[in-house]
Design a protein around this motif. Structure first.
Motif, PDB file in Angstrom:
ATOM      1  N   UNK A 194       0.823  -1.211   0.000  1.00 34.88           N
ATOM      2  CA  UNK A 194       0.000   0.000   0.000  1.00 34.88           C
ATOM      3  C   UNK A 194       0.858   1.263   0.000  1.00 34.88           C
ATOM      4  N   UNK A 195       2.017   1.184   0.630  1.00 35.29           N
ATOM      5  CA  UNK A 195       2.921   2.338   0.590  1.00 35.29           C
ATOM      6  C   UNK A 195       3.462   2.531  -0.829  1.00 35.29           C
ATOM      7  N   UNK A 196       3.843   1.446  -1.469  1.00 34.14           N
ATOM      8  CA  UNK A 196       4.424   1.550  -2.814  1.00 34.14           C
ATOM      9  C   UNK A 196       3.401   2.010  -3.841  1.00 34.14           C
ATOM     10  N   UNK A 197       2.148   1.565  -3.683  1.00 35.16           N
ATOM     11  CA  UNK A 197       1.122   1.900  -4.673  1.00 35.16           C
ATOM     12  C   UNK A 197       0.393   3.209  -4.375  1.00 35.16           C
ATOM     13  N   UNK A 198       0.622   3.794  -3.205  1.00 29.10           N
ATOM     14  CA  UNK A 198       0.050   5.116  -2.950  1.00 29.10           C
ATOM     15  C   UNK A 198      -0.750   5.315  -1.687  1.00 29.10           C
ATOM     16  N   UNK A 199      -1.676   4.417  -1.324  1.00 27.68           N
ATOM     17  CA  UNK A 199      -2.559   4.672  -0.180  1.00 27.68           C
ATOM     18  C   UNK A 199      -1.835   4.943   1.141  1.00 27.68           C
ATOM     19  N   UNK A 200      -0.691   4.304   1.383  1.00 27.37           N
ATOM     20  CA  UNK A 200       0.041   4.545   2.629  1.00 27.37           C
ATOM     21  C   UNK A 200       1.352   5.292   2.393  1.00 27.37           C
ATOM     22  N   UNK A 201       1.489   5.897   1.220  1.00 29.86           N
ATOM     23  CA  UNK A 201       2.692   6.697   0.957  1.00 29.86           C
ATOM     24  C   UNK A 201       2.680   7.921   1.865  1.00 29.86           C
ATOM     25  N   UNK A 202       3.818   8.214   2.483  1.00 26.01           N
ATOM     26  CA  UNK A 202       3.949   9.300   3.462  1.00 26.01           C
ATOM     27  C   UNK A 202       3.108   9.057   4.710  1.00 26.01           C
ATOM     28  N   UNK A 203       2.659   7.834   4.888  1.00 30.44           N
ATOM     29  CA  UNK A 203       1.922   7.439   6.103  1.00 30.44           C
ATOM     30  C   UNK A 203       2.741   6.420   6.891  1.00 30.44           C
ATOM     31  N   UNK A 204       3.136   5.352   6.215  1.00 33.14           N
ATOM     32  CA  UNK A 204       3.975   4.333   6.841  1.00 33.14           C
ATOM     33  C   UNK A 204       5.401   4.859   6.934  1.00 33.14           C
ATOM     34  N   UNK A 205       5.952   4.846   8.141  1.00 35.54           N
ATOM     35  CA  UNK A 205       7.315   5.354   8.297  1.00 35.54           C
ATOM     36  C   UNK A 205       8.228   4.300   8.925  1.00 35.54           C
ATOM     37  N   UNK A 206       9.484   4.674   9.102  1.00 35.70           N
ATOM     38  CA  UNK A 206      10.457   3.707   9.612  1.00 35.70           C
ATOM     39  C   UNK A 206      10.155   3.297  11.045  1.00 35.70           C
ATOM     40  N   UNK A 207       9.524   4.178  11.813  1.00 35.62           N
ATOM     41  CA  UNK A 207       9.138   3.821  13.173  1.00 35.62           C
ATOM     42  C   UNK A 207       8.117   2.701  13.193  1.00 35.62           C
ATOM     43  N   UNK A 208       7.139   2.792  12.296  1.00 35.34           N
ATOM     44  CA  UNK A 208       6.142   1.712  12.196  1.00 35.34           C
ATOM     45  C   UNK A 208       6.812   0.400  11.797  1.00 35.34           C
ATOM     46  N   UNK A 209       7.671   0.476  10.774  1.00 35.41           N
ATOM     47  CA  UNK A 209       8.345  -0.733  10.313  1.00 35.41           C
ATOM     48  C   UNK A 209       9.232  -1.327  11.400  1.00 35.41           C
ATOM     49  N   UNK A 210       9.901  -0.459  12.142  1.00 31.98           N
ATOM     50  CA  UNK A 210      10.789  -0.937  13.205  1.00 31.98           C
ATOM     51  C   UNK A 210      10.004  -1.718  14.253  1.00 31.98           C
ATOM     52  N   UNK A 211       8.847  -1.190  14.659  1.00 27.89           N
ATOM     53  CA  UNK A 211       8.053  -1.882  15.665  1.00 27.89           C
ATOM     54  C   UNK A 211       7.440  -3.165  15.120  1.00 27.89           C
ATOM     55  N   UNK A 212       7.008  -3.146  13.858  1.00 28.25           N
ATOM     56  CA  UNK A 212       6.518  -4.385  13.252  1.00 28.25           C
ATOM     57  C   UNK A 212       7.649  -5.408  13.156  1.00 28.25           C
TER      58      UNK A 212
END
Length: 391
Positions: free
Chosen positions: A227-245
């Motif tokens: 969703x980040x790559x295709x647009x809906x979560x672009x500039x929404x999903x950040x490295x902090x979210x990924x780090x915790x996941x």
């Protein structure tokens, strides 16, 4: 506080076509297998649908845990686990087909010795077909009702931004988690452990929870990155979210291995024949290599790659690990289902591959459809800003 509506979720034409082809392949394989190799086909159907139900339950559990604990960091991508939970009605309906069409997968349905043995009297009571089906309806009803209720309140908040919907979901989530622990344990015993109905393990429910939540985290990561790559979560999903996941994925690789070892070690050192038969079967012939590979995919690779802090923030790396975890979950369920059904040697051919690819295609289309039915971000959640700025 309101926010601009994010880009809608849409599958590209090529992706949709590819998933439709996979889903059609699965249906054709199932139709042919029902006549040519019914046992292997229905075993594959059970494996694929049980896998899909686990992903749906993992999404619902993820949302419920975060509501109950008051966590805000995941709000920005909450629609992803909500969408996983939204697949439960379809996945459960597909599982019901196995029960209706081919109950012979469960040997106890035609084993008269259960009724004759005093020692197995409770198993005879528990493993009666009407009671088995009634329990399945109860499990499915509980999961679907909570998934629908929690998602509907989340969507209502998009319209009015009222915090009371969060408070209501807090109460629903707390109730669900209690029932979830009970129902997921009983369902795993009914639907998987009872395939080998003379065997038992008191840790089997926890083991299945570890696997389903572990794979659910991997699915959340992959869908969020898509969703980040295709647009809906672009500039929404950040490295902090990924780090915790990534931290959660790392933690549950350890938890899965801990439960796997606990079950194996306790059965190994007690050396009771009724218990050891399960592992003896899986340590002979070609099963032994798959038995070892299971721990490699589900623990060794995720553990050592995600041990470093930076790898949890690298999108490509964490995506690769997530794919490996999803493959590991497939193998884990395969090892739970197939050894008792196909015998001494593992089988992997047209029926297993076709049903698995068909499941991937159908599940991907279903996820995209559920995601399309709501804004990709909970646009009016009062805590959304905090989640967007999370680091």
């Amino acid at each position: 506080m309101r926010h601009d509506t994010p880009t809608p979720v849409e599958l590209t034409g090529n992706a949709r076509t590819a998933f439709l082809v996979l889903a059609a392949l699965g249906l054709i394989t199932a139709a042919a297998g029902a006549f040519l190799a019914p046992t292997r086909m229905w075993a594959s159907w059970l494996m694929v649908t049980y896998y899909a139900i686990g992903l749906g339950l993992a999404g619902l559990c993820f949302v419920a845990i975060h509501y109950t604990t008051g966590s805000t960091w995941s709000i920005a991508f909450r629609r992803v686990p909500e969408a996983l939970a939204g697949t439960l009605p379809f996945s459960l309906a597909m599982l019901a087909i196995v029960f209706i069409a081919h109950p012979d997968l469960y040997g106890w349905t035609h084993d008269e010795t259960l009724a004759e043995s005093e020692r197995l009297a409770f198993k005879h009571f528990w493993l009666s077909w009407p009671f088995f089906l009634a329990r399945a309806v109860v499990y499915a009803g509980i999961w679907i009702v909570f998934a629908f209720a929690i998602r509907q309140r989340s969507l209502k908040q998009d319209k009015d931004g009222d915090p009371r919907w969060t408070h209501e979901n807090f109460r629903l989530s707390a109730a669900f988690l209690v029932l979830f622990g009970i129902t997921v344990t009983l369902a795993s015993i009914d639907w998987v452990m009872s395939i080998e109905y003379h065997w038992f393990s008191t840790i089997f429910g926890v083991y299945n929870f570890a696997g389903l939540f572990f794979s659910g985290l991997a699915a959340i990561i992959l869908i969020a990155l898509w969703l980040e790559r295709t647009g809906p979560l672009r500039n929404v999903l950040n490295e902090g979210h990924l780090h915790d996941l990534g931290k959660l994925l790392f933690a549950f690789s350890v938890f899965w291995m801990y439960i796997w070892f606990s079950q194996y070690m306790l059965i190994w050192y007690t050396n009771i024949p009724e218990e050891t038969s399960y592992f003896i079967r899986r340590q002979q012939g070609g099963w032994w290599a798959l038995f070892l590979l299971n721990t490699v995919l589900n623990w060794v690779i995720p553990f050592f790659i995600l041990l470093r802090r930076d790898t949890k923030r690298q999108r490509q790396t964490i995506a690769i690990v997530a794919v490996i975890v999803l493959l590991g979950r497939w193998l884990d369920i395969y090892l739970m289902v197939f050894p008792a059904i196909v015998g001494e040697s593992p089988t992997f051919g047209l029926w297993e591959l076709g049903l698995t690819l068909g499941g991937v295609g159908a599940f991907s289309l279903l996820i995209a459809s559920v995601l399309k039915g709501a804004p990709a971000v909970p646009i009016a959640d009062p805590e959304l800003v905090e989640s967007l700025e999370y680091y």
